[in-house]
Scaffold this motif. Structure first.
Motif, PDB file in Angstrom:
ATOM      1  N   GLY A  92       2.073  -6.294  -1.042  1.00  0.00           N
ATOM      2  CA  GLY A  92       2.828  -5.505  -2.007  1.00  0.00           C
ATOM      3  C   GLY A  92       2.418  -5.811  -3.434  1.00  0.00           C
ATOM      4  O   GLY A  92       2.196  -6.971  -3.806  1.00  0.00           O
ATOM      5  N   ILE A  93       2.274  -4.751  -4.238  1.00  0.00           N
ATOM      6  CA  ILE A  93       1.892  -4.863  -5.650  1.00  0.00           C
ATOM      7  C   ILE A  93       3.087  -4.480  -6.510  1.00  0.00           C
ATOM      8  O   ILE A  93       3.810  -3.529  -6.206  1.00  0.00           O
ATOM      9  CB  ILE A  93       0.717  -3.928  -5.982  1.00  0.00           C
ATOM     10  CG1 ILE A  93      -0.536  -4.328  -5.195  1.00  0.00           C
ATOM     11  CG2 ILE A  93       0.416  -3.921  -7.478  1.00  0.00           C
ATOM     12  CD1 ILE A  93      -1.675  -3.325  -5.332  1.00  0.00           C
ATOM     13  N   ARG A  94       3.275  -5.208  -7.593  1.00  0.00           N
ATOM     14  CA  ARG A  94       4.264  -4.839  -8.615  1.00  0.00           C
ATOM     15  C   ARG A  94       3.547  -4.806  -9.949  1.00  0.00           C
ATOM     16  O   ARG A  94       2.812  -5.753 -10.299  1.00  0.00           O
ATOM     17  CB  ARG A  94       5.426  -5.831  -8.646  1.00  0.00           C
ATOM     18  CG  ARG A  94       6.518  -5.475  -9.661  1.00  0.00           C
ATOM     19  CD  ARG A  94       7.670  -6.461  -9.593  1.00  0.00           C
ATOM     20  NE  ARG A  94       8.436  -6.311  -8.368  1.00  0.00           N
ATOM     21  CZ  ARG A  94       9.579  -5.620  -8.278  1.00  0.00           C
ATOM     22  NH1 ARG A  94      10.083  -5.027  -9.353  1.00  0.00           N
ATOM     23  NH2 ARG A  94      10.223  -5.536  -7.137  1.00  0.00           N
ATOM     24  N   LEU A  95       3.760  -3.733 -10.705  1.00  0.00           N
ATOM     25  CA  LEU A  95       3.055  -3.536 -11.974  1.00  0.00           C
ATOM     26  C   LEU A  95       3.937  -3.884 -13.165  1.00  0.00           C
ATOM     27  O   LEU A  95       5.162  -3.800 -13.098  1.00  0.00           O
ATOM     28  CB  LEU A  95       2.604  -2.074 -12.090  1.00  0.00           C
ATOM     29  CG  LEU A  95       1.745  -1.521 -10.954  1.00  0.00           C
ATOM     30  CD1 LEU A  95       1.430  -0.040 -11.218  1.00  0.00           C
ATOM     31  CD2 LEU A  95       0.463  -2.324 -10.795  1.00  0.00           C
ATOM     32  N   ALA A  96       3.284  -4.219 -14.260  1.00  0.00           N
ATOM     33  CA  ALA A  96       3.953  -4.446 -15.544  1.00  0.00           C
ATOM     34  C   ALA A  96       3.298  -3.568 -16.593  1.00  0.00           C
ATOM     35  O   ALA A  96       2.090  -3.655 -16.817  1.00  0.00           O
ATOM     36  CB  ALA A  96       3.855  -5.913 -15.947  1.00  0.00           C
ATOM     37  N   ALA A 141      -0.449  -5.932 -16.486  1.00  0.00           N
ATOM     38  CA  ALA A 141      -0.612  -7.000 -15.499  1.00  0.00           C
ATOM     39  C   ALA A 141       0.008  -6.541 -14.187  1.00  0.00           C
ATOM     40  O   ALA A 141       0.653  -5.486 -14.117  1.00  0.00           O
ATOM     41  CB  ALA A 141       0.036  -8.295 -15.973  1.00  0.00           C
ATOM     42  N   ALA A 142      -0.182  -7.334 -13.154  1.00  0.00           N
ATOM     43  CA  ALA A 142       0.391  -7.009 -11.848  1.00  0.00           C
ATOM     44  C   ALA A 142       0.512  -8.285 -11.035  1.00  0.00           C
ATOM     45  O   ALA A 142      -0.064  -9.326 -11.376  1.00  0.00           O
ATOM     46  CB  ALA A 142      -0.471  -5.983 -11.115  1.00  0.00           C
ATOM     47  N   THR A 143       1.283  -8.199  -9.957  1.00  0.00           N
ATOM     48  CA  THR A 143       1.335  -9.279  -8.990  1.00  0.00           C
ATOM     49  C   THR A 143       1.048  -8.710  -7.606  1.00  0.00           C
ATOM     50  O   THR A 143       1.266  -7.517  -7.351  1.00  0.00           O
ATOM     51  CB  THR A 143       2.705  -9.987  -8.966  1.00  0.00           C
ATOM     52  OG1 THR A 143       3.730  -9.025  -8.693  1.00  0.00           O
ATOM     53  CG2 THR A 143       2.969 -10.707 -10.267  1.00  0.00           C
ATOM     54  N   PHE A 144       0.566  -9.583  -6.716  1.00  0.00           N
ATOM     55  CA  PHE A 144       0.277  -9.175  -5.344  1.00  0.00           C
ATOM     56  C   PHE A 144       0.816 -10.223  -4.394  1.00  0.00           C
ATOM     57  O   PHE A 144       0.562 -11.419  -4.555  1.00  0.00           O
ATOM     58  CB  PHE A 144      -1.230  -9.005  -5.138  1.00  0.00           C
ATOM     59  CG  PHE A 144      -1.606  -8.612  -3.735  1.00  0.00           C
ATOM     60  CD1 PHE A 144      -1.174  -7.402  -3.192  1.00  0.00           C
ATOM     61  CD2 PHE A 144      -2.386  -9.449  -2.949  1.00  0.00           C
ATOM     62  CE1 PHE A 144      -1.521  -7.035  -1.892  1.00  0.00           C
ATOM     63  CE2 PHE A 144      -2.740  -9.098  -1.656  1.00  0.00           C
ATOM     64  CZ  PHE A 144      -2.301  -7.879  -1.129  1.00  0.00           C
ATOM     65  N   LEU A 145       1.597  -9.762  -3.408  1.00  0.00           N
ATOM     66  CA  LEU A 145       2.134 -10.638  -2.373  1.00  0.00           C
ATOM     67  C   LEU A 145       1.585 -10.159  -1.027  1.00  0.00           C
ATOM     68  O   LEU A 145       2.025  -9.133  -0.501  1.00  0.00           O
ATOM     69  CB  LEU A 145       3.664 -10.608  -2.386  1.00  0.00           C
ATOM     70  CG  LEU A 145       4.393 -11.513  -1.386  1.00  0.00           C
ATOM     71  CD1 LEU A 145       3.950 -12.961  -1.540  1.00  0.00           C
ATOM     72  CD2 LEU A 145       5.901 -11.405  -1.564  1.00  0.00           C
ATOM     73  N   PRO A 247      -1.543  -1.311   0.101  1.00  0.00           N
ATOM     74  CA  PRO A 247      -0.330  -2.103  -0.076  1.00  0.00           C
ATOM     75  C   PRO A 247       0.804  -1.213  -0.593  1.00  0.00           C
ATOM     76  O   PRO A 247       0.567  -0.109  -1.086  1.00  0.00           O
ATOM     77  CB  PRO A 247      -0.738  -3.140  -1.122  1.00  0.00           C
ATOM     78  CG  PRO A 247      -1.857  -2.508  -1.880  1.00  0.00           C
ATOM     79  CD  PRO A 247      -2.575  -1.620  -0.902  1.00  0.00           C
ATOM     80  N   THR A 248       2.014  -1.687  -0.445  1.00  0.00           N
ATOM     81  CA  THR A 248       3.108  -1.005  -1.125  1.00  0.00           C
ATOM     82  C   THR A 248       2.927  -1.206  -2.626  1.00  0.00           C
ATOM     83  O   THR A 248       2.301  -2.183  -3.063  1.00  0.00           O
ATOM     84  CB  THR A 248       4.477  -1.554  -0.685  1.00  0.00           C
ATOM     85  OG1 THR A 248       4.562  -2.953  -1.036  1.00  0.00           O
ATOM     86  CG2 THR A 248       4.672  -1.388   0.817  1.00  0.00           C
ATOM     87  N   LEU A 249       3.442  -0.275  -3.404  1.00  0.00           N
ATOM     88  CA  LEU A 249       3.247  -0.323  -4.856  1.00  0.00           C
ATOM     89  C   LEU A 249       4.573  -0.026  -5.547  1.00  0.00           C
ATOM     90  O   LEU A 249       5.219   0.982  -5.244  1.00  0.00           O
ATOM     91  CB  LEU A 249       2.199   0.702  -5.288  1.00  0.00           C
ATOM     92  CG  LEU A 249       1.922   0.809  -6.796  1.00  0.00           C
ATOM     93  CD1 LEU A 249       1.264  -0.472  -7.309  1.00  0.00           C
ATOM     94  CD2 LEU A 249       1.040   2.022  -7.096  1.00  0.00           C
TER      95      LEU A 249
END
Length: 814
Positions: A92-96, A141-145, A247-249
């Protein structure tokens, strides 16, 4: 099996993922005398229309632990074709898209470190490599789990039900509940359209219908069905078997989320203009009797906002053919947390209010509810999800709706420390509320109460250089410094009327409290005890002071937000012979804190009471007159200074406050707020229940052994003394005084994460940033060097012998 049995031990109402997960986990524990009844077909409530995303990182340790367990369970079920819930571990990705969101992501990376989650910060370009359909425009930026994923909610439900049946659980569909029957406030049976079934315990895991089911017992479950929409596109991209799964986004700045659906996408979000559903003219949820396996009509006007946003992040969404729009009602709570656990009716439990992340939580929910039912308690502290956390104000439909609406519409908003929700305010106010307004108070809200954070009138720009960096400085004021200093140097006057106040009386009250409390309580009228109430495992269930008013009457004081918890704990352990009576006196009594080195001299001018330590030592209470007002003067402190809490009937609150305020002028008295208390208590090492201490820690681990009366028997004593403490709460001072912790930050020792911060604050008197954390015993040593990760930076800190201010307690006791 077609015929409903006459009796069962545990009856679960609801055949969605919650009900089937609870049954599955009960069966895993060996309890198969379990029946699920479903009004229609399995998955026909909210389960079937869920988007199925499974994200693990949440805002608390225990909720994240539940989500991690869910992912682990789904991964395990997927190993067999017979039980595979369609689990896809795609990451899963989360964006900033803003600097503030970047800071949020950095904070989340820190959380993940303490939780053992492999969350990593990545660049916008790396995110695009993983999710090629996205645009990197405005992405900072982003994160990935990598262990996040998605599944088919219906398949999950069927899989859990199948396994539960295989282990002996019975499932009855097309069976509607008509009534829940009680005897002496205990569930005894459930009447259905197929007959009556006796049960020792009943669980309402009924999704949208849970509030209606609970009303059969006059139990309030404050959930509101909210319309939640997402789009399913037709295939529009080429996908080969060799291609990696997308991935989920999540793009919270644009209010949207995505997951793949074959060669298409699913896109949903949380629009700013929400829509509650099925509310009647009294704002009461009235879900139609035939609303089974159905959806709401598409609402394109409301969908437009997130549809436009979605094409910003994924440009192909602007032209992708839409296969269908899912508009399904989801049960939301006022604070976005689940409603789990027992209620005021013995044997009646709730598992509902999943706020559109019930699929991610279903595994953990099942595990914890099974433990609650079989052991009497969950495996971890779940007060933040306990249905009893909601106060009586949530009996108001309009208040509940206002809170739920605000929660839904701010779902993706950044939660800065000190941000207070605005809906439904003001609700509960003290007798001094207008005075506070006139003196430029900045209010916070706690459990419906308006409480002073600080006064703008006390601000001093000369202290601006002390503003904490980052988020900790967002809702900070120089007034916090001036108010804390006034309390240390002169007199601070605090309105603490929101504190929980419970009167415990009756011929059995003394023995009842002696058993529940770890410290000695029955010491005679006028004595005050600081104590914890422990559970069977020796963990801290409550942290309170108890004043003995007379031979058979006691007054328990705790934090504003802890009233529901403490009342529930006391109620659960009441003797059945009627020898103890509980009474909530919170709203009928004002409570003013008066602390500082000049307090004794000031009060001596307006009372005849001898205030010397010989006449009134620390931890005592006296019935006295202050001026013409009869009050209870209690010598306690939560700021580490000499002083008192003053209790009086609410009707004289304003006049009493005015007298104290006028009398204190020659002593430089200052009205102060709760933010100053936070600074002052941190310097003294005073702890918060729910962060520094909880049911998961013992008094010995928390450094509260001094409040344990070893010579008497009490609940949890055996477990407490048999427990081998492997961790200890320590105080740390950070090298950078402007780096202030917010909680849950990882603590690193010799390059390895060894603990997490529980709470902290800037210590005004010592001009240092303070953090509390549990560390393994071998590291909980005075002088030990540590590092704390604060928004991406490791800040050096040192374990320091506490308390940091007045370590011998001379200022409070003399």
């Amino acid at each position: 099996m077609n015929k409903l049995p006459n009796r069962t031990r545990i009856l679960i109402i609801g055949g969605g993922v919650a009900g089937t997960s609870i049954a599955y986990h009960l069966a895993l524990r060996g309890e198969t005398n379990v029946v699920i009844i479903e009004r229609s077909e399995l998955t026909s409530g909210s389960t079937f229309h869920s988007a199925g995303l499974v994200g693990q990182l949440r805002s608390s340790v225990n909720l994240t632990s539940m989500m991690m367990y869910s992912a682990q369970l789904y991964r395990s079920l997927a190993k067999s074709p017979e039980t595979d819930p369609g689990w896809v571990e795609c990451g899963g990705i989360r964006l900033a898209c803003s600097p503030a969101r970047v800071q949020e992501l950095k904070r989340q990376v820190g959380w993940a470190t303490t939780f053992g989650l492999p969350l990593e910060e990545i660049s916008a370009e790396q995110a695009k490599e993983l999710f090629p359909l996205m645009s990197t425009e405005n992405v900072l930026a982003a994160t990935f789990l990598p262990t996040d994923g998605y599944l088919d909610p219906s398949q999950l439900c069927y899989s859990l039900a199948r396994e539960a049946r295989r282990m002996g659980v019975s499932v009855f569909q097309q069976t509607r509940v008509i009534a829940i029957n009680t005897l002496f406030n205990r569930v005894v049976s459930v009447s259905t359209d197929k007959g009556i079934i006796e049960a020792e315990m009943v669980v309402a895991a009924s999704g949208l219908y849970t509030a209606e089911i609970a009303r059969m017992l006059n139990v309030r479950v404050p959930i509101v069905p909210m319309s939640h929409q997402y789009i399913v596109t037709a295939p529009f991209r080429k996908v080969s078997r060799s291609d990696a799964r997308l991935p989920t986004l999540r793009d919270p700045d644009n209010l949207v989320y995505y997951r793949e659906d074959g060669a298409g996408l699913i896109m949903g979000g949380y629009e700013r203009h929400s829509a509650p559903t099925f509310l009647d003219s009294d704002l009461l949820d009235q879900v139609p009797q035939d609303f089974n396996g159905k959806l709401l009509d598409e609402d394109w006007v409301r969908l437009e906002e997130i549809a436009v946003n979605s094409s910003v992040r994924v440009p192909s969404m602007s032209s992708a053919p839409i296969r269908k729009v899912i508009n399904g009602p989801e049960a939301f709570t006022p604070d976005n947390e689940f409603c789990l656990g027992p209620t005021g009716v013995k044997g009646f439990y709730v598992a509902a209010g999943f706020c559109a992340h019930g699929i991610a939580g279903a595994g953990g929910i099942g595990r914890e509810m099974a433990a609650w039912l079989l052991d009497g308690f969950p495996t971890m502290d779940l007060w933040e999800m306990d249905v009893r956390r909601f106060g009586p104000q949530y009996k108001s439909n309009s208040y509940t709706l206002a809170k739920v609406t605000e929660n839904y519409e701010s779902y993706y908003d950044i939660r800065y420390p000190g941000d207070d929700r605005k809906a439904g305010r003001p609700l509960k106010i003290s007798s001094i509320y207008n005075w506070h307004q006139d003196h430029m108070a900045v209010f916070g809200e706690k459990s419906g109460w308006e409480r002073v954070n600080y006064y703008l009138s006390n601000e001093n720009p000369n202290f601006e250089y002390l503003r904490p960096s980052g988020w900790a400085g967002k809702n900070w004021s120089t007034a916090i410094v001036t108010e804390a200093m006034a309390t240390r140097e002169g007199i601070g006057l605090f309105d603490e009327s929101s504190f929980s106040k419970i009167e415990i009386s009756g011929p059995g009250a003394a023995s009842y409290l002696e058993f529940l409390c770890a410290n000695k309580i029955n010491k005679g009228p006028g004595h005050v005890s600081y104590t914890q109430m422990l559970n069977d495992r020796g963990g801290i269930e409550s942290d309170v002071t108890i004043t003995q008013m007379d031979a058979t009457t006691f007054r328990m004081i705790s934090g504003t937000a802890l009233h529901g918890h403490d009342m529930a704990w006391l109620t659960d352990h009441l003797p059945s012979d009627g020898s103890v009576v509980l009474r909530d006196v919170t709203a009928s009594l004002t409570c003013f804190g008066l602390w500082g080195p000049s307090v004794r001299e000031m009060l001596s001018k307006i009372t005849q009471q001898d205030l010397s330590t010989k006449s009134m030592p620390f931890l005592t209470m006296r019935n006295i007159y202050i001026g013409d007002f009869k009050v209870q003067l209690v010598r306690v402190t939560f700021v580490g200074e000499f002083g008192y809490e003053i209790y009086a009937p609410v009707e004289i609150g304003m006049a009493l406050w005015n007298l104290l305020w006028k009398s204190g002028q020659q002593f430089a008295i200052m009205a102060c707020g709760y933010k100053a208390i936070d600074s002052l208590r941190a310097e003294k090492g005073y702890l918060y229940w729910g962060s520094d201490i909880s049911p998961d820690e013992t008094p010995f681990e928390a450094g509260l052994g001094f409040a344990v009366a070893k010579e008497k028997d009490f609940l949890g004593k055996k477990a407490l003394f048999e427990h081998s403490a492997r961790k200890k709460l320590v105080t740390m001072v950070l090298d950078d005084p402007r780096a202030v912790v917010l909680g849950n930050e990882p603590v690193r020792i010799d390059g390895k994460v060894s603990g997490r911060v529980t709470s902290g604050a800037y210590g005004t008197s010592i001009r240092s940033s303070i953090a509390f954390a549990y560390l393994p015993n071998e590291f909980a040593i005075n002088g030990r060097q540590t590092e704390i990760l604060i928004f991406g930076d490791w800040i050096a800190a040192k374990v320091t012998q506490g308390p940091l201010y007045d370590p011998k307690g001379l200022r409070t006791r003399t």
